[in-house]
Write a protein that holds these residues in place. Structure first.
Motif, PDB file in Angstrom:
ATOM      1  N   ASN A  26      -4.068   0.107   5.536  1.00  0.00           N
ATOM      2  CA  ASN A  26      -3.419  -1.099   6.056  1.00  0.00           C
ATOM      3  C   ASN A  26      -2.769  -1.883   4.915  1.00  0.00           C
ATOM      4  OD1 ASN A  26      -4.419  -0.371   8.520  1.00  0.00           O
ATOM      5  ND2 ASN A  26      -6.139  -1.824   8.494  1.00  0.00           N
ATOM      6  N   ASP A  27      -3.458  -1.945   3.783  1.00  0.00           N
ATOM      7  CA  ASP A  27      -2.888  -2.663   2.629  1.00  0.00           C
ATOM      8  C   ASP A  27      -1.580  -2.011   2.172  1.00  0.00           C
ATOM      9  OD1 ASP A  27      -4.795  -4.676   2.480  1.00  0.00           O
ATOM     10  OD2 ASP A  27      -6.148  -3.460   1.251  1.00  0.00           O
ATOM     11  N   ASP A  28      -1.545  -0.678   2.224  1.00  0.00           N
ATOM     12  CA  ASP A  28      -0.286   0.008   1.871  1.00  0.00           C
ATOM     13  C   ASP A  28       0.837  -0.448   2.808  1.00  0.00           C
ATOM     14  OD1 ASP A  28      -1.564   1.519  -0.101  1.00  0.00           O
ATOM     15  OD2 ASP A  28      -1.992   3.186   1.269  1.00  0.00           O
ATOM     16  N   LEU A  29       0.545  -0.503   4.111  1.00  0.00           N
ATOM     17  CA  LEU A  29       1.585  -0.910   5.076  1.00  0.00           C
ATOM     18  C   LEU A  29       2.031  -2.349   4.818  1.00  0.00           C
ATOM     19  CD1 LEU A  29       0.342   0.581   8.489  1.00  0.00           C
ATOM     20  CD2 LEU A  29       2.103   1.473   6.953  1.00  0.00           C
ATOM     21  N   THR A  31       2.601  -3.762   2.240  1.00  0.00           N
ATOM     22  CA  THR A  31       3.583  -3.918   1.153  1.00  0.00           C
ATOM     23  C   THR A  31       5.021  -3.810   1.684  1.00  0.00           C
ATOM     24  OG1 THR A  31       3.596  -1.576   0.613  1.00  0.00           O
ATOM     25  CG2 THR A  31       1.998  -2.954  -0.585  1.00  0.00           C
ATOM     26  N   SER A  32       5.189  -3.219   2.895  1.00  0.00           N
ATOM     27  CA  SER A  32       6.567  -3.052   3.385  1.00  0.00           C
ATOM     28  C   SER A  32       6.856  -3.805   4.686  1.00  0.00           C
ATOM     29  CB  SER A  32       6.888  -1.565   3.575  1.00  0.00           C
ATOM     30  OG  SER A  32       5.928  -0.979   4.419  1.00  0.00           O
ATOM     31  N   ILE A  33       5.818  -4.205   5.449  1.00  0.00           N
ATOM     32  CA  ILE A  33       6.050  -5.002   6.657  1.00  0.00           C
ATOM     33  C   ILE A  33       5.103  -6.205   6.652  1.00  0.00           C
ATOM     34  CG2 ILE A  33       6.969  -3.231   8.238  1.00  0.00           C
ATOM     35  CD1 ILE A  33       4.079  -2.874   9.268  1.00  0.00           C
ATOM     36  N   GLU A  34       5.459  -7.195   7.486  1.00  0.00           N
ATOM     37  CA  GLU A  34       4.658  -8.420   7.500  1.00  0.00           C
ATOM     38  C   GLU A  34       3.409  -8.205   8.360  1.00  0.00           C
ATOM     39  OE1 GLU A  34       7.144 -11.794   8.287  1.00  0.00           O
ATOM     40  OE2 GLU A  34       5.360 -13.049   8.549  1.00  0.00           O
ATOM     41  N   THR A  35       2.360  -7.732   7.718  1.00  0.00           N
ATOM     42  CA  THR A  35       1.091  -7.504   8.407  1.00  0.00           C
ATOM     43  C   THR A  35      -0.025  -7.641   7.377  1.00  0.00           C
ATOM     44  OG1 THR A  35      -0.065  -6.043   9.943  1.00  0.00           O
ATOM     45  CG2 THR A  35       1.040  -4.963   8.099  1.00  0.00           C
ATOM     46  N   SER A  36      -1.256  -7.416   7.825  1.00  0.00           N
ATOM     47  CA  SER A  36      -2.374  -7.501   6.884  1.00  0.00           C
ATOM     48  C   SER A  36      -3.513  -6.613   7.363  1.00  0.00           C
ATOM     49  CB  SER A  36      -2.885  -8.948   6.807  1.00  0.00           C
ATOM     50  OG  SER A  36      -3.404  -9.309   8.083  1.00  0.00           O
ATOM     51  N   ASP A  37      -4.354  -6.219   6.425  1.00  0.00           N
ATOM     52  CA  ASP A  37      -5.545  -5.442   6.793  1.00  0.00           C
ATOM     53  C   ASP A  37      -6.394  -6.247   7.770  1.00  0.00           C
ATOM     54  OD1 ASP A  37      -7.509  -3.257   6.462  1.00  0.00           O
ATOM     55  OD2 ASP A  37      -8.719  -4.848   5.567  1.00  0.00           O
ATOM     56  N   GLU A  38      -6.478  -7.541   7.562  1.00  0.00           N
ATOM     57  CA  GLU A  38      -7.289  -8.399   8.429  1.00  0.00           C
ATOM     58  C   GLU A  38      -6.774  -8.338   9.877  1.00  0.00           C
ATOM     59  OE1 GLU A  38      -6.966 -11.418  10.190  1.00  0.00           O
ATOM     60  OE2 GLU A  38      -9.134 -11.311  10.583  1.00  0.00           O
ATOM     61  N   TRP A  39      -5.448  -8.482  10.063  1.00  0.00           N
ATOM     62  CA  TRP A  39      -4.893  -8.465  11.427  1.00  0.00           C
ATOM     63  C   TRP A  39      -5.141  -7.104  12.069  1.00  0.00           C
ATOM     64  CZ3 TRP A  39      -2.085  -6.006  15.034  1.00  0.00           C
ATOM     65  CH2 TRP A  39      -1.694  -6.735  16.171  1.00  0.00           C
ATOM     66  N   ILE A  40      -4.781  -6.045  11.362  1.00  0.00           N
ATOM     67  CA  ILE A  40      -4.877  -4.706  11.975  1.00  0.00           C
ATOM     68  C   ILE A  40      -6.332  -4.364  12.278  1.00  0.00           C
ATOM     69  CG2 ILE A  40      -4.402  -2.244  11.677  1.00  0.00           C
ATOM     70  CD1 ILE A  40      -2.145  -3.065   9.697  1.00  0.00           C
ATOM     71  N   HIS A  41      -7.218  -4.605  11.306  1.00  0.00           N
ATOM     72  CA  HIS A  41      -8.609  -4.193  11.509  1.00  0.00           C
ATOM     73  C   HIS A  41      -9.277  -5.011  12.605  1.00  0.00           C
ATOM     74  CE1 HIS A  41     -12.946  -3.679  10.589  1.00  0.00           C
ATOM     75  NE2 HIS A  41     -12.542  -2.437  10.641  1.00  0.00           N
ATOM     76  N   ILE A  46      -8.706  -0.200  13.024  1.00  0.00           N
ATOM     77  CA  ILE A  46      -8.079   0.785  12.126  1.00  0.00           C
ATOM     78  C   ILE A  46      -8.041   0.254  10.687  1.00  0.00           C
ATOM     79  CG2 ILE A  46      -5.930   2.056  11.614  1.00  0.00           C
ATOM     80  CD1 ILE A  46      -5.262   1.729  14.678  1.00  0.00           C
ATOM     81  N   ARG A  47      -8.408   1.136   9.737  1.00  0.00           N
ATOM     82  CA  ARG A  47      -8.282   0.799   8.314  1.00  0.00           C
ATOM     83  C   ARG A  47      -7.210   1.655   7.638  1.00  0.00           C
ATOM     84  NH1 ARG A  47     -10.760  -3.928   6.791  1.00  0.00           N
ATOM     85  NH2 ARG A  47     -12.966  -3.912   7.253  1.00  0.00           N
ATOM     86  N   ALA A  48      -7.060   2.907   8.129  1.00  0.00           N
ATOM     87  CA  ALA A  48      -6.131   3.847   7.490  1.00  0.00           C
ATOM     88  C   ALA A  48      -5.697   4.896   8.496  1.00  0.00           C
ATOM     89  CB  ALA A  48      -6.814   4.506   6.300  1.00  0.00           C
ATOM     90  N   ARG A  49      -4.664   5.653   8.146  1.00  0.00           N
ATOM     91  CA  ARG A  49      -4.204   6.758   8.974  1.00  0.00           C
ATOM     92  C   ARG A  49      -3.645   7.839   8.046  1.00  0.00           C
ATOM     93  NH1 ARG A  49      -3.086   2.250   8.042  1.00  0.00           N
ATOM     94  NH2 ARG A  49      -2.835   1.381  10.134  1.00  0.00           N
ATOM     95  N   HIS A  50      -3.636   9.097   8.544  1.00  0.00           N
ATOM     96  CA  HIS A  50      -3.027  10.195   7.788  1.00  0.00           C
ATOM     97  C   HIS A  50      -1.576  10.322   8.238  1.00  0.00           C
ATOM     98  CE1 HIS A  50      -6.801  12.148   6.215  1.00  0.00           C
ATOM     99  NE2 HIS A  50      -7.300  11.323   7.124  1.00  0.00           N
ATOM    100  N   LEU A  51      -0.660  10.428   7.287  1.00  0.00           N
ATOM    101  CA  LEU A  51       0.752  10.588   7.647  1.00  0.00           C
ATOM    102  C   LEU A  51       1.308  11.861   7.013  1.00  0.00           C
ATOM    103  CD1 LEU A  51       2.083   6.913   7.371  1.00  0.00           C
ATOM    104  CD2 LEU A  51       1.259   8.108   9.406  1.00  0.00           C
ATOM    105  N   THR A 160       4.434  -4.193  15.554  1.00  0.00           N
ATOM    106  CA  THR A 160       3.578  -4.185  16.746  1.00  0.00           C
ATOM    107  C   THR A 160       3.176  -2.765  17.148  1.00  0.00           C
ATOM    108  OG1 THR A 160       5.374  -4.099  18.372  1.00  0.00           O
ATOM    109  CG2 THR A 160       4.710  -6.289  17.596  1.00  0.00           C
ATOM    110  N   THR A 161       3.870  -1.751  16.644  1.00  0.00           N
ATOM    111  CA  THR A 161       3.505  -0.368  17.004  1.00  0.00           C
ATOM    112  C   THR A 161       3.172   0.513  15.788  1.00  0.00           C
ATOM    113  OG1 THR A 161       5.861   0.169  17.024  1.00  0.00           O
ATOM    114  CG2 THR A 161       4.822  -0.266  19.169  1.00  0.00           C
ATOM    115  N   CYS A 162       3.921   0.337  14.674  1.00  0.00           N
ATOM    116  CA  CYS A 162       3.799   1.355  13.607  1.00  0.00           C
ATOM    117  C   CYS A 162       2.428   1.350  12.941  1.00  0.00           C
ATOM    118  CB  CYS A 162       4.922   1.220  12.588  1.00  0.00           C
ATOM    119  SG  CYS A 162       4.746  -0.159  11.433  1.00  0.00           S
ATOM    120  N   VAL A 163       1.703   0.235  13.035  1.00  0.00           N
ATOM    121  CA  VAL A 163       0.389   0.178  12.372  1.00  0.00           C
ATOM    122  C   VAL A 163      -0.695   0.921  13.172  1.00  0.00           C
ATOM    123  CG1 VAL A 163       0.978  -2.056  11.337  1.00  0.00           C
ATOM    124  CG2 VAL A 163      -0.320  -2.011  13.485  1.00  0.00           C
TER     125      VAL A 163
END
Ligand code: UT7
Length: 331
Positions: A26-29, A31-41, A46-51, A160-163
């Motif tokens: 989430n922290d990696d994301l 860096t490029s979009i307006e989000t945070s580990d706190e919001w996503i988790h 979710i903390r991470a995903r494989h891409l 709203t979707t990519c995370v």
């Protein structure tokens, strides 16, 4: 609904899974979009995903998961006479991903191979389809794969979707229950689709309808509405399956739910009154891998010793359509 006769019994003989090596937190994301580990988790668990990189096609992910499942089942590729790949992110419109997988695995030319799209419910749909085809007596061993490269259908500027999503594949081998454990097998499965919900979760462009600035090949979602239908649909299907088999929620040893959102999983646990400890959860490490999520989770659950001989396992999913489905398996 489909409930083929209990004899002969077909069961899961092996499982396998594969995820691309690149892990994006989430922290990696952030860096490029307006989000945070706190919001996503806090909203999803979710903390991470494989891409995937370019080399990790849906076919490649599927083949790796399938090889692991064949090894686990101690079966050779040429013993498979039915292959179903559940995916909404095939490499190509045609041929099917299953045809490409067949070629790479070296399956028999007599194997029936096709793709099935029921979005995130795809694996449960494919499992029920394979079970019905095996029960017809015309097929003997089925390879059922859920494989997705969701990263290709995400707008990486839409927070709203990519995370929410990730890439990966899981596979099972279905075949006759072993002679020393004839009670094992799929007991029941149910599938459904909720009318007038097709606009809640979709990829509006990229099929035979034209791509436009409004209809791009990216996921759009009304998250809150999907959430409500998901909880209701999965609870209902679980209750119907148990009632049909004369079983109660106390009989369930493990629930392997579609891994979309931890809050959805906790809500089902509450409504079904099955404690959270009896759910297998890995959404924090994968995000939502759509049709791959249940077979990846099932493989991890087995390898972690969470599934023992004789256990009653409930698989339950929902997805675009909106589709929903469940299966009860005696291990
Ligand atoms: O396999 C099926 C897949 N789909 C699902 O499982 C979806 C089910 N639904 C969900 O999981 C949840 O509805 C979401 C996780 C998608 C959203 O959670 P929510 O609590 O329903 O949040 P929300 O959509 O109501 O958004 C709340 C706020 C909004 O801001 P405002 O309008 O209140 O100012 C969003 O713009 O959060 C904002 N937001 C974000 N903020 C930071 C939305 N996405 C993000 C983000 N980071 N990534």
């Amino acid at each position: 609904m489909s409930t083929p006769s209990a004899t002969p019994s077909f069961t899961i003989l092996g499982t396998g899974s594969h995820a691309p090596s690149q892990v994006v937190t989430n922290d990696d994301l952030a860096t490029s979009i307006e989000t945070s580990d706190e919001w996503i988790h806090s909203r999803t668990g979710i903390r991470a995903r494989h891409l995937s990189g370019p080399e990790d096609t849906t076919t490649r992910l599927a083949v790796n998961a399938a090889r692991a499942a064949l090894l686990d089942a101690n079966l050779a590729a040429n013993q498979i006479d039915l292959l179903i790949v559940a995916t909404c992110t095939p490499d190509l419109p045609m041929p099917s991903t299953a045809s490409l997988v067949q070629n790479e695995l070296g399956l028999s030319p007599r194997a029936a191979c096709f793709d099935l799209n029921a979005a995130c419910t795809g694996f449960v749909y494919a499992l029920d389809t394979a079970w019905a085809m095996l029960s017809s007596g015309r097929y003997h061993h089925a390879l059922v794969i859920g494989a997705e490269k969701m990263s290709t259908v995400l707008d990486w500027t839409d927070r709203t979707t990519c995370v929410l999503f990730g890439d990966g594949a899981g596979a099972i081998i279905l075949g006759p229950a072993p002679a020393d454990h004839p009670a094992s097998g799929i007991l029941a499965a149910r599938l459904g689709t909720i009318p007038s919900t097709s606009d809640l979760l979709r990829i509006p462009g990229g099929g035979s309808s034209p791509l436009t600035p409004e209809a791009r090949r990216y996921i759009t979602m009304k998250g809150r509405e999907v959430f409500k239908f998901a909880v209701r649909g999965m609870e209902e299907v679980a209750r119907e399956l148990l009632a049909e088999q004369g079983l109660a929620t106390e009989n369930i040893a493990l629930v392997v739910p579609h891994q979309a959102n931890l809050r959805i999983i906790h809500a089902i646990s509450e409504y079904l009154e099955v404690p959270r400890e009896r759910f297998f959860i890995n959404v924090e490490r994968y995000g939502n891998t759509s049709a791959a999520s249940i077979p990846i989770a099932l493989d991890e659950a087995r390898r972690a010793g969470r599934v023992q001989r004789g256990d009653l396992v409930l698989l339950v999913a929902f997805g675009a359509g909106l589709t929903y489905g469940g299966a009860l398996v005696r291990w």
